[in-house]
Design an enzyme around this catalytic site. Structure first.
Site, PDB file in Angstrom:
ATOM      1  CG  ASN A  45       6.270 -29.175  59.958  1.00 19.10           C
ATOM      2  OD1 ASN A  45       5.387 -29.400  59.378  1.00 19.10           O
ATOM      3  ND2 ASN A  45       6.464 -28.351  60.619  1.00 19.10           N
ATOM      4  N   GLY A  60       0.129 -24.555  59.260  1.00 15.72           N
ATOM      5  CA  GLY A  60       1.201 -24.077  58.075  1.00 15.72           C
ATOM      6  C   GLY A  60       1.658 -22.606  58.640  1.00 15.72           C
ATOM      7  CB  SER A  61       3.414 -20.090  56.723  1.00 19.57           C
ATOM      8  OG  SER A  61       2.344 -20.053  55.711  1.00 19.57           O
ATOM      9  CB  THR A  62       1.986 -16.581  60.335  1.00 18.08           C
ATOM     10  OG1 THR A  62       2.364 -17.203  61.616  1.00 18.08           O
ATOM     11  CG2 THR A  62       1.001 -15.393  60.962  1.00 18.08           C
ATOM     12  CB  VAL A  92      -0.636 -19.970  54.217  1.00 16.49           C
ATOM     13  CG1 VAL A  92      -1.968 -20.816  53.503  1.00 16.49           C
ATOM     14  CG2 VAL A  92       0.411 -19.956  52.992  1.00 16.49           C
ATOM     15  N   GLY A  93      -2.038 -18.714  56.957  1.00 14.63           N
ATOM     16  CA  GLY A  93      -3.127 -18.779  57.599  1.00 14.63           C
ATOM     17  C   GLY A  93      -3.967 -17.449  57.831  1.00 14.63           C
ATOM     18  CD  GLU A 143      -2.693 -25.673  66.536  1.00 14.39           C
ATOM     19  OE1 GLU A 143      -1.529 -25.208  66.895  1.00 14.39           O
ATOM     20  OE2 GLU A 143      -3.412 -26.102  67.264  1.00 14.39           O
ATOM     21  CB  CYS A 157       5.496 -25.055  64.290  1.00  9.93           C
ATOM     22  SG  CYS A 157       4.846 -26.490  64.999  1.00  9.93           S
ATOM     23  CD  GLU A 165      -4.026 -29.159  65.486  1.00  6.45           C
ATOM     24  OE1 GLU A 165      -3.094 -29.333  65.238  1.00  6.45           O
ATOM     25  OE2 GLU A 165      -4.837 -29.706  64.669  1.00  6.45           O
TER      26      GLU A 165
HETATM   27  P1  NAD Z   1       2.387 -23.242  54.112  1.00 10.58           P
HETATM   28  O1  NAD Z   1       1.482 -22.219  54.801  1.00 10.58           O
HETATM   29  O2  NAD Z   1       2.870 -22.884  53.001  1.00 10.58           O
HETATM   30  O3  NAD Z   1       1.434 -24.644  53.618  1.00 10.58           O
HETATM   31  C1  NAD Z   1       0.794 -25.397  54.723  1.00 10.58           C
HETATM   32  C2  NAD Z   1      -0.415 -25.977  53.757  1.00 10.58           C
HETATM   33  O4  NAD Z   1      -1.198 -25.079  53.289  1.00 10.58           O
HETATM   34  C3  NAD Z   1       0.031 -26.849  52.549  1.00 10.58           C
HETATM   35  O5  NAD Z   1      -0.867 -27.855  52.530  1.00 10.58           O
HETATM   36  C4  NAD Z   1      -0.253 -25.695  51.519  1.00 10.58           C
HETATM   37  O6  NAD Z   1      -0.633 -26.591  50.186  1.00 10.58           O
HETATM   38  C5  NAD Z   1      -1.714 -25.355  52.048  1.00 10.58           C
HETATM   39  N1  NAD Z   1      -1.750 -23.923  51.368  1.00 10.58           N
HETATM   40  C6  NAD Z   1      -0.969 -23.127  50.594  1.00 10.58           C
HETATM   41  N2  NAD Z   1      -1.336 -21.939  50.370  1.00 10.58           N
HETATM   42  C7  NAD Z   1      -2.917 -22.115  50.637  1.00 10.58           C
HETATM   43  C8  NAD Z   1      -3.880 -21.101  50.131  1.00 10.58           C
HETATM   44  N3  NAD Z   1      -3.811 -20.192  49.632  1.00 10.58           N
HETATM   45  N4  NAD Z   1      -5.201 -21.630  50.889  1.00 10.58           N
HETATM   46  C9  NAD Z   1      -5.220 -22.800  51.337  1.00 10.58           C
HETATM   47  N5  NAD Z   1      -4.143 -23.647  51.617  1.00 10.58           N
HETATM   48  C10 NAD Z   1      -2.823 -23.512  51.185  1.00 10.58           C
HETATM   49  O7  NAD Z   1       3.350 -23.736  55.338  1.00 10.58           O
HETATM   50  P2  NAD Z   1       4.446 -25.149  55.080  1.00 10.58           P
HETATM   51  O8  NAD Z   1       5.518 -24.515  54.448  1.00 10.58           O
HETATM   52  O9  NAD Z   1       3.939 -26.226  54.434  1.00 10.58           O
HETATM   53  O10 NAD Z   1       4.672 -25.442  56.654  1.00 10.58           O
HETATM   54  C11 NAD Z   1       5.612 -24.685  57.040  1.00 10.58           C
HETATM   55  C12 NAD Z   1       4.868 -23.709  58.229  1.00 10.58           C
HETATM   56  O11 NAD Z   1       4.145 -24.433  59.091  1.00 10.58           O
HETATM   57  C13 NAD Z   1       5.576 -22.973  59.172  1.00 10.58           C
HETATM   58  O12 NAD Z   1       5.570 -21.597  59.363  1.00 10.58           O
HETATM   59  C14 NAD Z   1       5.483 -23.656  60.524  1.00 10.58           C
HETATM   60  O13 NAD Z   1       5.787 -22.901  61.829  1.00 10.58           O
HETATM   61  C15 NAD Z   1       4.116 -24.003  60.441  1.00 10.58           C
HETATM   62  N6  NAD Z   1       3.730 -25.302  61.258  1.00 10.58           N
HETATM   63  C16 NAD Z   1       3.085 -24.860  62.532  1.00 10.58           C
HETATM   64  C17 NAD Z   1       2.623 -25.839  63.060  1.00 10.58           C
HETATM   65  C18 NAD Z   1       1.722 -25.682  64.478  1.00 10.58           C
HETATM   66  O14 NAD Z   1       1.204 -26.632  65.081  1.00 10.58           O
HETATM   67  N7  NAD Z   1       1.778 -24.531  64.973  1.00 10.58           N
HETATM   68  C19 NAD Z   1       3.068 -27.426  62.847  1.00 10.58           C
HETATM   69  C20 NAD Z   1       3.897 -27.474  61.595  1.00 10.58           C
HETATM   70  C21 NAD Z   1       4.167 -26.444  61.092  1.00 10.58           C
END
Ligand code: NAD
Length: 456
Positions: free
Chosen positions: A131, A207-209, A211-212, A229, A263, A436
């Site tokens: 994003n 990324g997403s909660t 995957v986190g 994050e 996010c 961050e």
């Molecule tokens: P995502 O979790 O699908 O992917 C994020 C990253 O993780 C990508 O590079 C992806 O390739 C990688 N990934 C996916 N599966 C993985 C795994 N099993 N192991 C390691 N890495 C893996 O998220 P997205 O769809 O790219 O982004 C959207 C999400 O990010 C939303 O939930 C949004 O809220 C969150 N986000 C949070 C912040 C913040 O600062 N809190 C900022 C931006 C986006």
């Protein structure tokens, strides 16, 4: 190596084809970063600062090209993309001040001298979403480099192009070979290999909660440092005594910015019941004024969603019987094949509705009426997330009371801004771990070493 097609979401067409990395390429990048670490940590603080300033200058020289690339690949309005690239430059400049200010302590003890040092961690793995591709990269890369770490960066597979440019520009600016390595490939293969790799000391993930959660669990196997994050479902609380025109004028940007793929999106707009009619009228004027269209048009206020998958997911939150109170315009029909979704306001909603509880990550806002401060705070805190939020009121004491009561990492009063380079950003609850930006980020790219020297 197989290839990866990069899509331009406003056209739903391939804009680039690049090599797709797998686990072997991750291992090779980690090996390069590991080999480069002793040399990079030995660069004197002043020289490391100068290199970061040169990198910032080089990125500034490339700002317009980077902005256009990001606008096309991520589908964001060109004006927003320029603003983001400006923040990228600012972030490297800010952390260029850090190498010479990574101070330790001297601590009074018996029998000698005790002092602490802030040591770099080694190889850090950075995993970034689609994003805000280059901005979020800079939030991690700049403090990591400043503290003397070397990097393996895995951008999102949907938006890898500016990260590849960063790798090239960094080398040209004099950052030594092996210090910053970019690997483009699927998260489930390249991301997870980075998380498991024994030579990676830390993972910084945005990324997403969902995957986190998996990353936190997998990182436990090698006791990696992890910062996360994650998602959000933030509240924009509008009290009846607020400047309603200002609150309503600002609310669309706070939830429809980046097509709602933010996010920090204030996707729950809580409005005190006596103000509902006036607020909704002003909100309608602001939402219908948003121009949705070609990201490269200077007048565009909102672009497409990132992918066909997101389009379907966002649509599921607005079924035919949804209480759509306001709907903006968006390109449609066979001449407009991009992933378009109009800015949409659902009202009145309950906080128990699915659209009020889940992170939609699209241009859909829920307006939830409330009666009084206590109910507003209860609704705002009734979520698994805690990333950002806003309070609109003219009552200063209430503003201070409410900011302390809200379970969120970042909160603004009479403003919807969340992020500044010099101030900490991060989440409470399931929105994340760690911070961050600002001075706090450096804590997450260093370990504290305590040294005692006997003098007796
Ligand atoms: P995502 O979790 O699908 O992917 C994020 C990253 O993780 C990508 O590079 C992806 O390739 C990688 N990934 C996916 N599966 C993985 C795994 N099993 N192991 C390691 N890495 C893996 O998220 P997205 O769809 O790219 O982004 C959207 C999400 O990010 C939303 O939930 C949004 O809220 C969150 N986000 C949070 C912040 C913040 O600062 N809190 C900022 C931006 C986006």
């Amino acid at each position: 190596m197989s290839t990866l097609q990069v899509i331009e979401p406003s056209k739903a067409k391939v804009m680039a084809e690049i090599p797709r990395a797998g686990a072997e390429e991750v291992d090779a990048a980690v090996a390069r970063a590991k080999a480069a670490f002793p040399g990079w940590r030995a660069v004197s603080p002043g020289d490391r600062a100068a290199l970061l300033r040169r990198l910032a200058d080089a990125l500034e020289d490339a700002l317009e090209d980077l902005a256009r690339l990001e606008a096309r690949n991520a589908g964001k309005p060109i004006g927003d993309a320029r603003g983001e690239m400006g923040m990228v430059v600012e972030t490297y400049r800010y952390y260029a001040g850090a190498p010479e200010r990574l101070l330790g302590h001297t601590i009074p003890v018996a029998g000698g001298v005790d002092m602490t040092f802030r040591e770099p961690l080694g190889v850090v793995g950075l995993i970034v979403p689609w994003n805000f591709p280059l901005v979020i990269t800079s939030w991690k890369c700049a403090p990591a480099l400043a503290a003397g770490n070397t990097i393996v960066l895995k951008p999102a597979e949907l938006t890898p192009l500016t990260a590849l440019e960063l790798e090239r520009i960094a080398l040209e600016a004099g950052i030594p070979e092996g210090v910053l390595n970019v690997v483009v490939g699927p998260g489930s293969v390249c991301g997870s290999r980075l998380v498991e790799h024994p030579d990676v000391a830390k993972i910084a993930f945005t990324g997403s909660t969902e995957v986190g959660c998996g990353i936190a669990a997998a990182a436990a196997g090698t006791i990696k440092r992890v910062t996360l994050e994650l998602g959000g479902k933030s509240a924009n609380i509008v009290f009846a005594d607020a400047d309603l025109e200002a609150a309503a004028a600002s609310a669309p940007g706070a939830v429809f910015g980046n097509s709602g793929q933010d996010c920090c999106a204030r996707s729950r707009i809580l409005v005190e019941r006596p103000a509902m009619d006036d607020f909704m009228a002003a909100l309608e004027r602001a939402v219908t004024a948003i121009k949705v269209g070609d990201p490269l048009e200077e007048s565009t206020g909102m672009g497409p969603l990132i992918s066909a998958g997101r389009l379907e997911a966002v649509g599921s939150f607005v079924p035919d019987d949804a209480p759509v109170a306001i709907r903006g315009a968006a390109p449609s029909g066979p001449d407009n094949p991009g992933y378009w979704f109009p800015p949409t306001v659902l009202a009145p909603m309950s906080n128990d509705d699915r659209a009020s509880r889940e992170e939609i990550f699209g241009p859909v806002a829920c307006v939830i009426p409330f009666d009084g401060e206590e109910e507003a705070l209860r609704i705002a805190n009734d979520t698994i997330y805690g990333l950002s939020g806003s309070i609109w009121t003219r009552d200063g004491a209430r503003a201070l009371r409410a900011t302390r009561a809200l379970e969120t990492g970042v909160i603004s009063v009479n403003s919807n801004s969340s992020v500044r380079v010099s101030t900490p950003f991060g989440g409470f609850k399931q929105s994340g771990v760690g911070r961050e930006l600002g001075p706090d980020a450096l804590d997450h790219y260093t370990d504290v070493k305590n040294v005692f020297v006997a003098t007796d």
